[in-house]
Design an enzyme around this catalytic site. Structure first.
Site, mmCIF file in Angstrom:
data_model
loop_
_atom_site.group_PDB
_atom_site.id
_atom_site.type_symbol
_atom_site.label_atom_id
_atom_site.label_comp_id
_atom_site.label_asym_id
_atom_site.label_seq_id
_atom_site.Cartn_x
_atom_site.Cartn_y
_atom_site.Cartn_z
ATOM 1 N N HIS A 17 40.997 26.300 41.500
ATOM 2 C CA HIS A 17 40.333 27.088 40.456
ATOM 3 C C HIS A 17 39.229 26.262 39.794
ATOM 4 C CE1 HIS A 17 44.407 29.250 40.071
ATOM 5 N NE2 HIS A 17 43.568 30.146 40.562
ATOM 6 N N LYS A 41 53.182 40.497 38.364
ATOM 7 C CA LYS A 41 53.336 39.225 39.082
ATOM 8 C C LYS A 41 54.467 38.369 38.517
ATOM 9 C CE LYS A 41 48.888 38.403 41.240
ATOM 10 N NZ LYS A 41 47.802 37.423 41.405
ATOM 11 N N ARG A 95 39.599 31.362 50.049
ATOM 12 C CA ARG A 95 40.229 30.238 50.734
ATOM 13 C C ARG A 95 40.274 30.464 52.237
ATOM 14 N NH1 ARG A 95 45.424 30.540 46.986
ATOM 15 N NH2 ARG A 95 45.087 32.620 47.766
ATOM 16 N N SER A 133 48.451 28.939 43.518
ATOM 17 C CA SER A 133 49.342 28.752 42.367
ATOM 18 C C SER A 133 50.794 29.027 42.743
ATOM 19 C CB SER A 133 48.913 29.666 41.211
ATOM 20 O OG SER A 133 47.671 29.274 40.705
#
Length: 165
Positions: A17, A41, A95, A133
């Site tokens: 990030h 989430k 990514r 994460s």
């Protein structure tokens, strides 16, 4: 003034990030970091903790670059958040190919909702492409070393969450 919005859950903020944020700062005059509330989430860190971590990490980048960084929690549509903060650019980090497929769909929908707001993709640097994460939390929970993936302050916050102070 060029205002960019970089949205995410940031649970927690990682070196990946921070890499995207650092590189986005050359594209905008003000960068808004949109911290998504996203109750679905089930974040490890609550909203206030995530906002505080992002603010602390971004203060260093803002000072070094001279670009204003604002942290803005949001729970509405991304395109509405962009309008709320006056952003003309949404910044997204990529990514892998799997990220692109999802992001491509999101751009198409966002363009249908408001075609005046552009999305810019920044590829993660090679050393950050595997960082997620979710994986950082799992490694930390199981007692692994996450120091390559997060700053010392974020590592300490993870250790505290998993009762390893």
């Amino acid at each position: 003034m060029r205002i960019g919005l970089y949205p995410g859950t940031f649970d927690p903020i990682t070196m990946g990030h921070l890499d995207i944020i650092r590189r986005a700062l050359v594209l905008v005059d003000r960068l808004v970091i949109g911290v998504a509330i996203n109750r679905d989430k089930g974040p490890l860190f609550d909203l206030e903790e995530r906002v505080a971590m992002v603010e602390a990490e971004c203060a260093k980048l803002s000072e070094a670059s001279g670009v204003e960084i604002v942290v803005h929690p949001f729970e509405n549509l991304l395109i509405d958040c962009a309008r709320d903060v006056g952003a003309g650019i949404i910044i997204r980090g990529l990514r892998a190919v799997a990220d692109f497929e999802y992001e491509y769909q999101m751009v198409g929908m966002n363009r249908q909702l408001d075609n005046t707001i552009e999305t810019v993709f920044l590829m993660a640097e090679a050393e950050h492409q595997a960082i997620a994460s979710k994986l950082v939390k799992e490694i930390s929970r199981l007692g692994g070393d996450v120091s390559k993936f997060v700053t010392p302050e974020i590592r300490a916050a993870l250790d505290a969450k998993f009762d390893r102070t």
